[in-house]
Scaffold this motif. Structure first.
Motif, mmCIF file in Angstrom:
data_model
loop_
_atom_site.group_PDB
_atom_site.id
_atom_site.type_symbol
_atom_site.label_atom_id
_atom_site.label_comp_id
_atom_site.label_asym_id
_atom_site.label_seq_id
_atom_site.Cartn_x
_atom_site.Cartn_y
_atom_site.Cartn_z
ATOM 1 N N LEU A 296 -4.048 -11.712 13.459
ATOM 2 C CA LEU A 296 -2.769 -11.233 12.916
ATOM 3 C C LEU A 296 -2.859 -9.779 12.443
ATOM 4 C CD1 LEU A 296 -1.910 -14.408 10.800
ATOM 5 C CD2 LEU A 296 -0.673 -13.622 12.837
ATOM 6 N N TYR A 297 -4.082 -9.260 12.318
ATOM 7 C CA TYR A 297 -4.280 -7.924 11.726
ATOM 8 C C TYR A 297 -3.504 -6.850 12.474
ATOM 9 C CZ TYR A 297 -6.717 -3.915 9.640
ATOM 10 O OH TYR A 297 -7.007 -2.738 8.985
ATOM 11 N N ASP A 298 -3.573 -6.867 13.797
ATOM 12 C CA ASP A 298 -2.930 -5.813 14.598
ATOM 13 C C ASP A 298 -1.415 -5.984 14.697
ATOM 14 O OD1 ASP A 298 -5.333 -4.535 15.010
ATOM 15 O OD2 ASP A 298 -5.752 -5.605 16.893
ATOM 16 N N GLN A 299 -0.904 -7.121 14.219
ATOM 17 C CA GLN A 299 0.556 -7.306 14.198
ATOM 18 C C GLN A 299 1.160 -6.777 12.900
ATOM 19 O OE1 GLN A 299 1.642 -11.388 15.159
ATOM 20 N NE2 GLN A 299 -0.211 -11.603 16.399
ATOM 21 N N VAL A 300 0.293 -6.347 11.996
ATOM 22 C CA VAL A 300 0.706 -5.881 10.670
ATOM 23 C C VAL A 300 0.408 -4.398 10.548
ATOM 24 C CG1 VAL A 300 0.211 -6.106 8.185
ATOM 25 C CG2 VAL A 300 0.280 -8.146 9.638
ATOM 26 N N TRP A 301 1.354 -3.627 9.977
ATOM 27 C CA TRP A 301 1.131 -2.184 9.802
ATOM 28 C C TRP A 301 0.281 -1.927 8.570
ATOM 29 C CZ3 TRP A 301 2.788 1.966 6.506
ATOM 30 C CH2 TRP A 301 2.608 3.240 7.072
ATOM 31 N N GLN A 302 0.542 -2.655 7.500
ATOM 32 C CA GLN A 302 -0.228 -2.496 6.277
ATOM 33 C C GLN A 302 -0.203 -3.797 5.496
ATOM 34 O OE1 GLN A 302 0.836 0.937 3.978
ATOM 35 N NE2 GLN A 302 -0.523 0.464 2.288
ATOM 36 N N ALA A 303 -1.348 -4.144 4.920
ATOM 37 C CA ALA A 303 -1.431 -5.374 4.127
ATOM 38 C C ALA A 303 -2.344 -5.158 2.938
ATOM 39 C CB ALA A 303 -1.945 -6.526 4.990
ATOM 40 N N GLY A 304 -2.118 -5.929 1.902
ATOM 41 C CA GLY A 304 -2.969 -5.836 0.720
ATOM 42 C C GLY A 304 -2.537 -6.868 -0.299
ATOM 43 N N ALA A 305 -3.290 -6.918 -1.388
ATOM 44 C CA ALA A 305 -2.985 -7.858 -2.472
ATOM 45 C C ALA A 305 -2.747 -7.088 -3.763
ATOM 46 C CB ALA A 305 -4.139 -8.832 -2.651
ATOM 47 N N MET A 306 -1.838 -7.582 -4.580
ATOM 48 C CA MET A 306 -1.513 -6.977 -5.873
ATOM 49 C C MET A 306 -1.912 -7.941 -6.989
ATOM 50 S SD MET A 306 0.148 -4.506 -4.322
ATOM 51 C CE MET A 306 0.573 -4.491 -2.550
ATOM 52 N N LEU A 307 -2.540 -7.406 -8.036
ATOM 53 C CA LEU A 307 -2.879 -8.210 -9.206
ATOM 54 C C LEU A 307 -1.802 -7.980 -10.260
ATOM 55 C CD1 LEU A 307 -4.795 -10.052 -10.786
ATOM 56 C CD2 LEU A 307 -6.073 -7.997 -11.471
ATOM 57 N N ALA B 132 2.461 -7.882 3.243
ATOM 58 C CA ALA B 132 2.199 -7.475 4.629
ATOM 59 C C ALA B 132 3.501 -6.957 5.216
ATOM 60 C CB ALA B 132 1.668 -8.645 5.462
ATOM 61 N N VAL B 133 3.460 -5.746 5.779
ATOM 62 C CA VAL B 133 4.690 -5.136 6.302
ATOM 63 C C VAL B 133 4.482 -4.595 7.709
ATOM 64 C CG1 VAL B 133 5.514 -4.492 3.998
ATOM 65 C CG2 VAL B 133 4.189 -2.831 5.322
ATOM 66 N N THR B 134 5.593 -4.481 8.424
ATOM 67 C CA THR B 134 5.601 -3.756 9.699
ATOM 68 C C THR B 134 6.359 -2.452 9.483
ATOM 69 O OG1 THR B 134 7.626 -4.889 10.372
ATOM 70 C CG2 THR B 134 5.546 -5.820 11.139
ATOM 71 N N SER B 135 5.921 -1.399 10.160
ATOM 72 C CA SER B 135 6.549 -0.091 10.026
ATOM 73 C C SER B 135 6.036 0.797 11.151
ATOM 74 C CB SER B 135 6.201 0.525 8.665
ATOM 75 O OG SER B 135 6.809 1.791 8.513
#
Length: 509
Positions: free
Chosen positions: A424-435, A458-461
């Motif tokens: 799924l990594y390449d289908q996502v423009w940017q991903a991360g986790a927030m505390l 996780a977002v697409t852009s």
């Protein structure tokens, strides 16, 4: 000399998109404010006038000086550009009874016009305007109409000057790229020779001339832009380039070691600086997002400056600035309001008394990746998601502690590696986790817990200016949630962020 198309910007949200489409045709183009464009030498093959949020009927509507362009160079007016040409040369533009916005179909096309070669009647176009051209000047002729808009396109007799009421640059105009191709290739005569290979060749030669035997220092981040900039400079000046990679203690898990290792395989001269304790010490007790950014920027400058001074005779600072940054700084309406401090650290050149070299300042992000591919840079580096300059500092809402950083690194690692593992990594423009700065009640075994909440994002852009949340599979989110809660001590709740930009930003701070 590289031939080019000039795009005169009247402030449209779509102007960058026109440039991207023209460049997809392997034709180089530049965006300039309508009232501040460069001299028209023999390299300029044609001019495009963009749309605008203004009406041509407004008192303060932008008015370009076309005295050296119209009738002398091929000219294409898009939306506002088309209305301006019609109004300024004797036609009539009025407010339409209903705002024309959305899909329309071409009902009439003059196939004698070069602009509409191979364009089909009934092809879909995208309208976005509140004004309509009611009457054309005498020497203008209609070359395209829709059911509702008689003057959807026109050409001036005896000139290669065209106007189109719709937007060819958006995907909703199904043959828009063909129309732009007809203009830049058939009308303007561009050769379509601006390719990643030609960019690398010309840029390396240019850097050799610009830098000579001078030494250059570059701050590496591990991201796409700085990596591609480094390789272009390495091709041009070899060991005269020194790269500095600073560990601010806010990177992803194992990122410092992994990035240094990947650069060794690229043959770059890289100095790694472990400054974790310094950054985290300066951030101790600070919870305001803007203060956190400013501290990180200041400490980075101090660390980078200290390391750069150890390189004798360095004269240049290389930066991975890309074209959207350049356009933003000279936009029609001036730099947009500060939403947050930019993560490209300013102030370095002045503090260090260095000249600046920016090998990527003509490229959009997707073009940077293509140039990197041309230079055989690892797909792992080129496919990396963007990562904010302040790192996890702006993904830990509130005060930062080493314990919170360690916790979030674990959560982030599980999420990112999960995306890779499930393709799924390449289908996502940017991903991360927030505390998040809240705790929630949970139950683990027979005990009630009161622990931290993390949000996955996780977002697409295409460029980060706008973004949509990614519809990750429920099964995947369920697995990742369970893995995080079971493996990361201190977390008992995982949520998924389903907001788009705008109105939300990609990061939470």
């Amino acid at each position: 000399m590289q031939e080019k198309i000039l795009i005169l910007d009247f402030g449209s949200q779509y102007t960058q998109l026109i440039a991207r489409r023209v460049r997809e045709l392997n034709v180089y183009c530049e965006i300039h404010p309508f009232n501040k464009y460069p001299g028209l030498d023999e390299t300029v093959k044609g001019v495009i006038l963009s749309g605008s949020p203004f009406s041509v009927r407004d008192k303060n509507a932008p008015v370009p000086d076309l005295s050296k362009i119209k009738g002398k160079l091929p000219l294409l007016g898009v939306c506002y550009g088309a209305q301006y040409l019609a109004q300024n040369y004797g036609g009539l533009v009025e407010a339409s009874d209903s705002r024309e916005y959305g899909r329309a179909n071409m009902k009439y096309i003059d196939h004698e016009s070069e602009l509409f070669r191979e364009i089909e009647v009934d092809s879909q176009v995208w309208m976005s305007h509140g004004d309509t051209i009611m009457k054309l000047p005498e020497d203008f002729r209609i070359i395209g109409s829709t059911s509702d808009v008689e003057v959807a396109a026109y050409q001036i007799e005896e000139e290669t000057t065209f106007g189109i009421q719709f937007h060819p640059e958006v995907y909703h105009t199904t043959q828009g790229l063909q129309i732009l191709n007809n203009f830049v290739v058939d009308v303007c005569g561009c050769r379509r020779d601006w390719t990643p290979a030609s960019f690398v060749e010309e840029t390396v030669e240019g850097l050799k001339k610009q830098l000579g035997d001078d030494k250059v220092v570059l701050g590496l981040s591990g991201g796409v832009d700085s990596s591609v900039a480094a390789m272009l400079l390495h091709k041009a000046i070899g060991t005269q380039l020194t790269c500095i990679f600073v560990d601010n203690g806010l990177l992803r898990k194992h990122e410092y070691e992994n990035v240094l290792d990947s650069y060794k395989h690229m043959g770059l001269n890289v100095i790694g600086v472990d400054a974790k304790d310094l950054f985290l010490g300066e951030l101790n007790g600070v919870s305001d997002p803007e203060k956190k950014r400013k501290i990180i920027g200041r400490v980075f400058i101090e660390v980078f400056d200290s390391e750069a001074k150890k390189i004798p005779g360095v004269k240049w600072l290389a930066q991975g600035t890309i074209y959207p940054d350049v356009i933003e700084s000279v936009s029609v309406n001036g730099p947009s309001a500060t939403i947050k401090s930019h993560h490209n650290v300013g102030g370095l050149p002045e503090k260090m008394h260095l000249k600046v070299v920016e090998p990527l300042k003509l490229l959009f992000k997707d073009e940077v990746r293509r140039v990197g591919h041309e230079m055989k840079i690892s797909p792992t580096i080129l496919g990396r998601h963007p990562f904010p300059g302040p790192g996890l500092a702006i993904r830990i809402l509130g005060e930062i502690t080493p314990e919170k950083v360690a916790l979030l690194q674990e959560v982030d690692h599980i999420f990112i590696e999960g995306l890779r593992k499930h393709d799924l990594y390449d289908q996502v423009w940017q991903a991360g986790a927030m505390l998040l700065p809240v705790q929630s009640v949970g139950v683990m075994g027979d005990e009630r817990t009161y622990e931290s909440v993390v949000s996955l994002r996780a977002v697409t852009s295409t460029d980060g200016m706008t973004a949509d949340w990614v519809h990750l599979p429920y099964e995947f989110l369920g697995k990742i949630s369970s893995e995080i809660i079971n493996r990361v001590r201190g977390v008992n709740r995982v949520v998924y962020d389903i907001s788009s930009k705008p109105p939300a930003t990609i990061e939470w701070e």
